[in-house]
Design a protein around this motif. Structure first.
Motif, PDB file in Angstrom:
ATOM      1  N   LYS A 253      97.758 -28.080  43.032  1.00 58.24           N
ATOM      2  CA  LYS A 253      96.244 -28.321  42.829  1.00 58.24           C
ATOM      3  C   LYS A 253      95.549 -28.302  44.327  1.00 58.24           C
ATOM      4  O   LYS A 253      94.709 -27.383  44.845  1.00 58.24           O
ATOM      5  CB  LYS A 253      95.647 -29.674  42.243  1.00 58.24           C
ATOM      6  N   LYS A 254      96.388 -28.838  45.317  1.00 59.53           N
ATOM      7  CA  LYS A 254      95.947 -28.929  46.703  1.00 59.53           C
ATOM      8  C   LYS A 254      96.095 -27.262  47.235  1.00 59.53           C
ATOM      9  O   LYS A 254      95.295 -26.996  47.980  1.00 59.53           O
ATOM     10  CB  LYS A 254      96.951 -29.840  47.466  1.00 59.53           C
ATOM     11  N   HIS A 255      97.145 -26.933  46.912  1.00 64.27           N
ATOM     12  CA  HIS A 255      97.462 -25.359  47.445  1.00 64.27           C
ATOM     13  C   HIS A 255      96.708 -24.397  47.004  1.00 64.27           C
ATOM     14  O   HIS A 255      96.092 -23.566  47.630  1.00 64.27           O
ATOM     15  CB  HIS A 255      98.908 -25.111  47.077  1.00 64.27           C
ATOM     16  N   VAL A 256      96.374 -24.747  45.621  1.00 65.28           N
ATOM     17  CA  VAL A 256      95.296 -23.694  45.364  1.00 65.28           C
ATOM     18  C   VAL A 256      93.910 -23.715  45.863  1.00 65.28           C
ATOM     19  O   VAL A 256      93.362 -22.801  46.353  1.00 65.28           O
ATOM     20  CB  VAL A 256      95.064 -23.815  43.536  1.00 65.28           C
ATOM     21  N   GLN A 257      93.527 -24.807  46.073  1.00 60.27           N
ATOM     22  CA  GLN A 257      92.435 -25.160  46.854  1.00 60.27           C
ATOM     23  C   GLN A 257      92.354 -24.634  48.302  1.00 60.27           C
ATOM     24  O   GLN A 257      91.432 -23.899  48.671  1.00 60.27           O
ATOM     25  CB  GLN A 257      91.851 -26.772  47.088  1.00 60.27           C
ATOM     26  N   GLU A 258      93.447 -24.764  49.107  1.00 68.90           N
ATOM     27  CA  GLU A 258      93.367 -24.260  50.251  1.00 68.90           C
ATOM     28  C   GLU A 258      93.610 -22.720  50.430  1.00 68.90           C
ATOM     29  O   GLU A 258      92.826 -22.024  50.960  1.00 68.90           O
ATOM     30  CB  GLU A 258      94.731 -24.740  50.870  1.00 68.90           C
ATOM     31  N   LEU A 259      94.263 -22.263  49.206  1.00 67.52           N
ATOM     32  CA  LEU A 259      94.074 -20.522  49.271  1.00 67.52           C
ATOM     33  C   LEU A 259      92.968 -20.077  48.830  1.00 67.52           C
ATOM     34  O   LEU A 259      92.378 -19.202  49.519  1.00 67.52           O
ATOM     35  CB  LEU A 259      95.161 -20.255  48.149  1.00 67.52           C
ATOM     36  N   LEU A 260      92.378 -20.793  48.039  1.00 67.17           N
ATOM     37  CA  LEU A 260      90.752 -20.282  47.701  1.00 67.17           C
ATOM     38  C   LEU A 260      89.990 -20.176  48.963  1.00 67.17           C
ATOM     39  O   LEU A 260      89.151 -19.365  49.040  1.00 67.17           O
ATOM     40  CB  LEU A 260      90.121 -21.184  46.616  1.00 67.17           C
ATOM     41  N   GLU A 261      90.174 -21.352  49.894  1.00 66.05           N
ATOM     42  CA  GLU A 261      89.490 -21.484  50.978  1.00 66.05           C
ATOM     43  C   GLU A 261      89.809 -20.091  52.019  1.00 66.05           C
ATOM     44  O   GLU A 261      88.970 -19.493  52.595  1.00 66.05           O
ATOM     45  CB  GLU A 261      89.828 -22.599  51.690  1.00 66.05           C
ATOM     46  N   VAL A 262      91.081 -19.891  51.973  1.00 64.76           N
ATOM     47  CA  VAL A 262      91.264 -18.969  52.811  1.00 64.76           C
ATOM     48  C   VAL A 262      90.866 -17.553  52.653  1.00 64.76           C
ATOM     49  O   VAL A 262      90.182 -16.944  53.211  1.00 64.76           O
ATOM     50  CB  VAL A 262      93.077 -18.783  52.655  1.00 64.76           C
ATOM     51  N   VAL A 263      90.552 -17.255  51.220  1.00 65.24           N
ATOM     52  CA  VAL A 263      90.002 -16.233  50.652  1.00 65.24           C
ATOM     53  C   VAL A 263      88.398 -16.164  50.308  1.00 65.24           C
ATOM     54  O   VAL A 263      88.068 -15.409  49.877  1.00 65.24           O
ATOM     55  CB  VAL A 263      90.696 -15.611  49.443  1.00 65.24           C
ATOM     56  N   ASN A 264      87.952 -17.362  51.222  1.00 66.76           N
ATOM     57  CA  ASN A 264      86.607 -17.374  50.633  1.00 66.76           C
ATOM     58  C   ASN A 264      86.055 -17.758  49.528  1.00 66.76           C
ATOM     59  O   ASN A 264      85.080 -16.942  48.924  1.00 66.76           O
ATOM     60  CB  ASN A 264      85.666 -16.391  51.673  1.00 66.76           C
ATOM     61  N   LEU A 265      86.797 -17.971  48.613  1.00 63.73           N
ATOM     62  CA  LEU A 265      86.259 -18.301  46.957  1.00 63.73           C
ATOM     63  C   LEU A 265      86.492 -19.774  46.650  1.00 63.73           C
ATOM     64  O   LEU A 265      86.754 -20.091  45.769  1.00 63.73           O
ATOM     65  CB  LEU A 265      87.386 -17.340  46.085  1.00 63.73           C
ATOM     66  N   SER A 266      86.144 -20.643  47.721  1.00 67.55           N
ATOM     67  CA  SER A 266      86.220 -22.368  47.078  1.00 67.55           C
ATOM     68  C   SER A 266      85.099 -22.317  45.955  1.00 67.55           C
ATOM     69  O   SER A 266      83.961 -21.803  45.927  1.00 67.55           O
ATOM     70  CB  SER A 266      85.776 -22.966  48.345  1.00 67.55           C
ATOM     71  N   GLY A 267      85.564 -23.014  44.939  1.00 63.12           N
ATOM     72  CA  GLY A 267      84.907 -23.320  43.758  1.00 63.12           C
ATOM     73  C   GLY A 267      85.093 -22.406  42.574  1.00 63.12           C
ATOM     74  O   GLY A 267      84.251 -22.805  41.476  1.00 63.12           O
TER      75      GLY A 267
ATOM     76  N   ALA B 173     100.433 -17.374  47.204  1.00 68.41           N
ATOM     77  CA  ALA B 173     100.730 -18.604  46.861  1.00 68.41           C
ATOM     78  C   ALA B 173     102.162 -18.914  46.676  1.00 68.41           C
ATOM     79  O   ALA B 173     102.470 -20.193  47.090  1.00 68.41           O
ATOM     80  CB  ALA B 173     100.098 -18.758  45.179  1.00 68.41           C
ATOM     81  N   THR B 174     103.148 -18.068  46.606  1.00 65.14           N
ATOM     82  CA  THR B 174     104.501 -18.412  46.297  1.00 65.14           C
ATOM     83  C   THR B 174     105.008 -18.116  47.836  1.00 65.14           C
ATOM     84  O   THR B 174     106.110 -18.197  48.041  1.00 65.14           O
ATOM     85  CB  THR B 174     105.023 -17.446  45.454  1.00 65.14           C
ATOM     86  N   GLU B 175     104.049 -18.197  48.702  1.00 58.29           N
ATOM     87  CA  GLU B 175     104.730 -18.068  50.267  1.00 58.29           C
ATOM     88  C   GLU B 175     105.775 -16.853  50.479  1.00 58.29           C
ATOM     89  O   GLU B 175     106.849 -17.093  50.762  1.00 58.29           O
ATOM     90  CB  GLU B 175     105.188 -19.232  50.572  1.00 58.29           C
ATOM     91  N   PRO B 176     105.298 -15.739  50.068  1.00 57.22           N
ATOM     92  CA  PRO B 176     106.518 -14.836  50.042  1.00 57.22           C
ATOM     93  C   PRO B 176     106.773 -14.397  51.633  1.00 57.22           C
ATOM     94  O   PRO B 176     106.062 -14.713  52.430  1.00 57.22           O
ATOM     95  CB  PRO B 176     105.656 -13.494  49.536  1.00 57.22           C
TER      96      PRO B 176
END
Lengths: 368, 631
Positions: free
Chosen positions: A114-128, A152-155
């Motif tokens: 959950k935390k990681h997904v939130q952070e990623l959404l912020e990174v790509v400017n899609l929070s929420g 997300a899988t830290e490639p």
């Protein structure tokens, strides 16, 4: 050297789509594979991903061999990220579940997910946007979800297959900038496939130009633009005026080549251009003088120049494009040569006599 | 950096499970993870293939081979070839008469069904016929109603002494005309026209208005443009559909067992049944007739596939060209009347007859007040009644068969379409070919294949071995085997709509075969899988041919029970059971169609999803077109 490819080959039926490709990429570098359709760039990308098995060659990331002709690591275990041209978001999953798919497969604890997904959404400017479905998103948003999912899988390496080509032009340019920002922040190694040279030049640290499966040139955008090795790369990287001719003499010390324009030019017009040391040694036979339209100077009257890189011609076409005129000039006495493209500061008239100057230090000699 | 914070955790997890960064892959690398994955992969591929082989290919091969190797299942088995069986068919008129009957009657049926189906399709799809949506649904109801019910109902409707006769006093000529090949063809046409309707509807989908518009701009009247332009364009589709109707009529068992018997017309499907079901058993005749019947059907389907080969059906799912609707003008009400008559004959009369008779004591007594009763239903629903047992048995079998088949059809479709496994093209061909096998032939195959003496060497059958033949399990297997090819083709149709990218992305994310099937393909194709489930459930509930041959003594299925009640002239109970059967199927349809829709609405708050989920209507049509089109 983070990603290493050596002598990669692939044929389909009797057609060779990838021919002896060598490539090294540094960690954190953005490298673009550039070329026209069918040049093999997507095949190379898919071979790195593991979706296509090469006929021969070596693919190595870090010190892990992914393919060496005998053994092949399956796609599922390569830990790479890939963004497809049409994003390929799973329609039955929300944005959050799309992004977290890989993490769920690796059994990351759900709180972390959950935390990681939130952070990623912020990174790509899609929070929420986590609870939306793909059909509720615009093209640009879908693309950002696809990128978040790949990250997300830290490639170790992120593979992009023409990720911007489905977007409208305006959106494409703004996304380019955004993407580069994201990638630089995350310091991820990127292999980007594109057929758009503007995109390649604006996004990449280095570009590999391909044609019919063979590597033409690898270099920084500036190198490729200013010092292309051959006519193909020259004309692919941007608008180019190419005057074909034969080498008369070379001055290796100064890096200058004198060539005689043949075929219909008046009294074997002589021109001079530059060539870098390595290239100079390999030049032979017919070559072309490359002068970018930005460098060509157009005069309505005859001038006196201290060099012979001058042609006389008539205006065959011109159009006003924001501040200057895109002008096509037919060189005098020319039969075979295509019209010269120049940007005129004054308004040219049809059939007007003009003089074209190709400043020698702006001219590059390239192999035909 | 955002992702880097988590790197240790993810890496740590991976390291615990042995997925580490190996410098190279050593030749004998062995990890528990890889082994487990390999086994799962083997199971996901292996089990469906095994089921396909054991339950479809093996019985089919058994009967085909039996016809030319009659000693195959003797003790000791011998591969001595012999054309005796086939000669037996050719020599005795009694034997080949049935085949001949089936062929010419099916051909006539195909013609009538094509005419009817095409006209109906054009009216419903391309004109402003009133109530066209209802008509479309009614065609589907005709499609699903079992043929034995329609056949029996029509028999009882026309029969001397039947309810209509009591009031309308049919003439002898009329009754004799009906109980003859003419009547059989009549009922068969009513039952097979939906196949033509569906095929032509789909063809009409891609036939835009451009062609007739061009003709009309040039001055042709509407009728001329339709006859001269659209008709030839539709011709391949109509011919192909006609061939399907031919194949369906040939393989029909329900009509053959009911009205054909009343009309003293023996069709080849029933003759095969008789050859096995009477003593002395004539295996070789059954086998030979099966072979010939199978060849006729297969030939028809091959031609049909060839006719449609040039068409690219990808066009259909991509876009729906809204063609202009023809205005019928003064023909509107005649056309409407025509359609009403069709459904009157195909649905209202037969089903009405069933319904009415289920509430009567004895139809000979007419529609008098005393004759109405609920006893028939009560008798069935009493605890301990044979009918209730049959009902429960059939419902369980149908649920089981549908569930298993829907589940394994998908991996097989995946193997055929999305892998590079060797032999997948052969597999695809098998699923195509086995669709052509009528239930009666497959059931015969089961008898040969699974009652063979040599199986005792494997511990199956005989006195001491595991009992298979003669138990309910062989019937269950026959249901699975009979519907698996259909389910596979339908799954293929659904799978083709799933972009390869969606699967590749999952692989790059680290998903293996089983995970992809379960978490990506399954959910995306949920609607497709539900349709398949419903199709198989309905088909099994109404299945007659295999059930007749394979049901364990004393444990009949509903259809078998219904037909035996008819044969004993216990019409009230028989019809009541039929009505319950239909009721259960309708119930399942309603649950499976509306509940997911409700859940979907609830979850997504009313927003319509698009693209990958092809619309249900279009999808089901496409499914059936693909299945019946034997693509």
């Amino acid at each position: 050297m983070y990603l290493l490819i050596k002598k990669l080959n692939k044929s389909y039926a009797s057609r060779k789509v990838v021919s002896d490709v060598d490539l090294t990429v540094e960690e954190g570098e953005i490298l673009s594979l550039l070329g026209p359709s069918g040049c093999g760039k997507t095949t190379i990308l898919r071979m790195i991903a593991g979706l296509v098995t090469p006929d021969s060659g070596l693919i190595k990331i870090g010190d892990r061999v992914l393919f060496d002709g005998k053994r092949e690591v399956p796609v599922e275990e390569r830990r790479l990220g890939m963004v497809f041209q049409d994003y390929a978001l799973w329609p039955h999953m929300t944005v959050a579940r799309n992004i977290s798919y890989g993490m769920r497969l690796s059994r990351v604890p759900s709180r972390e997910i959950k935390k990681h997904v939130q952070e990623l959404l912020e990174v790509v400017n899609l929070s929420g946007f986590g609870d939306r479905y793909s059909h509720q998103l615009s093209g640009g948003q879908q693309q950002r979800v696809a990128i978040a999912r790949a990250l997300a899988t830290e490639p170790r390496v992120l593979l992009l297959d023409e990720p911007l080509s489905s977007l409208d032009t305006g959106l494409r340019e703004s996304m380019r900038a955004e993407l580069v920002q994201i990638f630089r922040r995350l310091k991820i190694t990127i292999i980007n496939v594109t057929h758009d040279q503007d995109e390649a030049m604006s996004m990449s640290d280095r570009i590999m130009v391909l044609r019919e499966g063979k590597v033409q040139q690898i270099g920084t955008p500036i190198e490729l633009y200013i010092q292309p090795v051959n006519v193909f790369v020259a004309s692919f990287m941007g608008p180019a005026n190419l005057l074909s001719g034969e080498i008369m003499q070379t001055n290796a010390h100064a890096g200058i080549v004198t060539l005689r324009l043949g075929k219909g030019f008046e009294e074997d017009q002589i021109m001079k251009g530059l060539a870098s040391g390595d290239l100079l040694d390999t030049l032979k036979g017919r070559v072309s003088l490359l002068c970018r339209p930005d460098d060509v100077r157009l005069y309505p009257e005859s001038q006196s120049f201290d060099h012979s890189n001058v042609l006389q011609g008539t205006v065959s076409y011109s159009s006003f494009v924001g501040g200057r005129w895109h002008t096509l000039i037919k060189p005098e006495k020319e039969e075979q040569s295509p019209p010269i493209l120049a940007y005129s500061p004054f308004q040219p008239h049809l059939n007007q006599q003009v003089w074209l100057e190709f400043p020698p230090d702006c001219c590059q000699i390239v192999q035909e | 950096m955002v992702p880097r914070q988590h790197r240790p955790i993810v890496n740590g997890e991976n390291q615990k499970k042995g997925v580490v960064e190996n410098p190279t892959m050593p030749p004998l690398s062995f990890s528990l993870q890889a082994f487990r994955r390999y086994v799962i992969q083997l199971l996901v591929i292996g089990i469906p293939l095994l089921i396909l082989f054991l339950f479809v290919l093996y019985p089919l091969a058994a009967i085909i081979l039996q016809s030319v190797f009659p000693q195959l299942y003797a003790t000791p088995p011998s591969l001595a070839p012999s054309l005796d069986a086939l000669r037996q068919v050719a020599s005795n008129p009694e034997n080949y008469a049935a085949l001949f009957n089936s062929l010419w009657m099916s051909a006539t049926t195909a013609l009538l069904a094509s005419l009817l189906g095409t006209i109906l399709a054009i009216l419903v799809r391309r004109t402003d016929l009133p109530l066209r949506r209802t008509m479309d649904t009614l065609v589907w109801i005709v499609f699903f109603t079992p043929s034995f019910l329609i056949g029996e109902a029509w028999s009882l409707f026309i029969i001397r002494g039947g309810i209509p006769d009591q009031y309308l006093h049919f003439s002898d000529t009329f009754i004799n005309w009906f109980f003859s090949p003419a009547g059989v063809i009549f009922v068969l046409s009513l039952k097979t026209f939906p196949f033509v309707y569906i095929s032509v509807s789909v063809a009409l989908l891609w036939l835009g208005s451009e062609f007739e518009d061009a003709a009309r701009l040039a001055g042709a009247s509407t009728l001329r443009s339709w006859l001269g332009i659209n008709a030839p364009l539709l011709l391949p589709a109509i011919l192909a559909a006609g061939l399907i109707a031919f194949a369906e009529a040939l393989s029909d068992f329900g009509v053959a067992a009911t009205i054909a018997q009343s009309s003293s017309v023996t069709l080849v499907t029933y003759q095969i049944y008789t050859a096995i079901n009477t003593s002395p058993v004539n295996f070789s005749l059954a086998a030979a007739l099966s072979l010939l019947l199978f060849l006729a059907i297969a030939l028809a389907l091959l031609i049909q596939a060839g006719l449609l080969r040039s068409r690219s059906f990808q066009v259909i799912s991509g876009r729906n060209r809204p063609a202009r609707r023809l205005s019928l003008g003064i023909w509107k009400w005649p056309a409407f009347g025509f359609c009403v008559i069709v459904f009157l004959l195909a649905l209202v009369i037969p089903l009405g007859t069933c319904l009415v008779l289920s509430f009567l004591h004895a139809f000979g007594l007419g529609l008098t007040p005393d004759n109405w009763t609920l006893d028939n239903y009560q008798a069935i629903l009493t605890q301990g009644s044979d009918d209730l047992a049959a009902l429960q048995r059939t419902v369980l079998l149908a649920i089981g068969a549908a569930s298993i088949v829907a589940l394994i059809g998908l991996p097989i479709a995946f193997i055929i379409r999305r892998t590079n496994l060797p032999g997948r093209n052969v597999l695809s061909l098998f699923t195509l070919v086995t669709i052509a096998v009528p239930g009666i032939i497959l059931a015969c195959g089961y008898i040969f294949a699974w009652n063979a003496p040599y199986l005792q060497n494997f511990g199956i059958g005989g006195v001491q071995g595991v009992q298979f033949y003669g138990t309910i399990w062989i019937l269950f297997a026959a249901y699975i085997g009979g519907s698996l090819p259909y389910a596979t083709r339908l799954s293929i149709g659904g799978l083709d709509q799933v972009g390869q990218n969606l699967l590749e992305t999952a692989r790059v994310q680290g998903a293996h075969l089983f995970q992809i099937l379960f978490s990506i393909i399954g959910p995306i194709l949920r609607s497709n899988l539900t349709s398949i489930w419903l199709l198989i459930f309905t088909g099994t509930m109404f299945e007659l041919a295999s059930s007749e041959l394979l049901y364990p003594p004393g444990e009949p299925t509903m259809s078998v029970r219904i037909v035996s009640l008819f044969n004993d002239f216990k019409l009230g109970p028989g019809m009541a059971l039929s009505m319950l059967n239909i009721g259960i199927v309708l119930f399942a349809l309603i649950i499976f169609r509306t509940v997911p829709w409700l859940v979907h609405q609830f979850r997504q708050g009313g927003t319509r999803s698009k693209t990958s989920y092809v619309s249900t209507h279009q999808e089901t049509e496409q499914e059936l077109r693909i299945a019946e089109g034997r693509l």
